[in-house]
Design a protein around this motif. Sequence first.
Motif, mmCIF file in Angstrom:
data_model
loop_
_atom_site.group_PDB
_atom_site.id
_atom_site.type_symbol
_atom_site.label_atom_id
_atom_site.label_comp_id
_atom_site.label_asym_id
_atom_site.label_seq_id
_atom_site.Cartn_x
_atom_site.Cartn_y
_atom_site.Cartn_z
ATOM 1 N N GLY A 107 34.816 36.270 33.038
ATOM 2 C CA GLY A 107 35.818 35.220 32.893
ATOM 3 C C GLY A 107 37.227 35.773 32.807
ATOM 4 O O GLY A 107 38.158 35.237 33.423
ATOM 5 N N LEU A 108 37.403 36.841 32.044
ATOM 6 C CA LEU A 108 38.725 37.456 31.920
ATOM 7 C C LEU A 108 39.196 38.050 33.250
ATOM 8 O O LEU A 108 40.365 37.926 33.615
ATOM 9 N N LEU A 109 38.291 38.694 33.957
ATOM 10 C CA LEU A 109 38.659 39.263 35.257
ATOM 11 C C LEU A 109 39.021 38.172 36.260
ATOM 12 O O LEU A 109 39.962 38.325 37.047
ATOM 13 N N SER A 110 38.297 37.066 36.226
ATOM 14 C CA SER A 110 38.613 35.945 37.097
ATOM 15 C C SER A 110 39.994 35.374 36.755
ATOM 16 O O SER A 110 40.803 35.098 37.648
ATOM 17 N N LYS A 111 40.261 35.219 35.465
ATOM 18 C CA LYS A 111 41.570 34.726 35.025
ATOM 19 C C LYS A 111 42.679 35.697 35.450
ATOM 20 O O LYS A 111 43.734 35.273 35.935
ATOM 21 N N LEU A 112 42.446 36.980 35.278
ATOM 22 C CA LEU A 112 43.416 37.994 35.673
ATOM 23 C C LEU A 112 43.715 37.911 37.162
ATOM 24 O O LEU A 112 44.877 37.907 37.590
#
Length: 148
Positions: free
Chosen positions: A134-139
Motif C-alpha cells: 500500500g505504501l509503495l502504491s501510494k508513493l
Amino acid sequence: MNDTSNPLLLRDQLCFSLYAASRSVTALYRPLLDELGLTYPQYLVLLVLWEHGDSPVKDLGAALQLDYGTLSPLLKRLEANGLVRRARRADDERSVSVALTEEGLALRDRALSVPPVIGTAMGLDDAEFEVLRGLLSKLTTSVQAYTA
C-alpha cells in the motif's frame, strides 16, 4: 560521522533503500524465472495476460507502466518463444492485441511456484506485506502526480 543535519547521508536516502530492495528482489526472481525461460519484465507481461486474458498492447503498457518502445521488444521475444501471439484487432486495425498461446497458458501452472518462494524470502507477515504494498502504491501515485 553521525551528522543528523546532513541531508546527504546515504543511509537516510529513501531512494537508495528502494533501489537496494528492488535489486535484491529482482535478483531473487532471476533463478526462479530462468527455470521458466523468462526475464523479469517478460514475467510481468505474462502476469497481466494470465490475469486479464487477451489484451491490447496499449492496455499492457498502461498496466505495466511501460511505453510502447520498451514493451514491443518484450512482446516480440515472448512471441518468438511461442508464449504469445500478436494480431491486429478486427474492430480497430490500428490496435494490436496480445493473446497467450497454449504454451503461454500452460506456463502459468509452473509459475505458481514463484510467489511463495518470493514471499518467504521477503520475511514479511501478511499484514506487513499489505502495508508495504500500500505504501509503495501510494508513493508511486504521489511521485507520478508530482512529475506530471
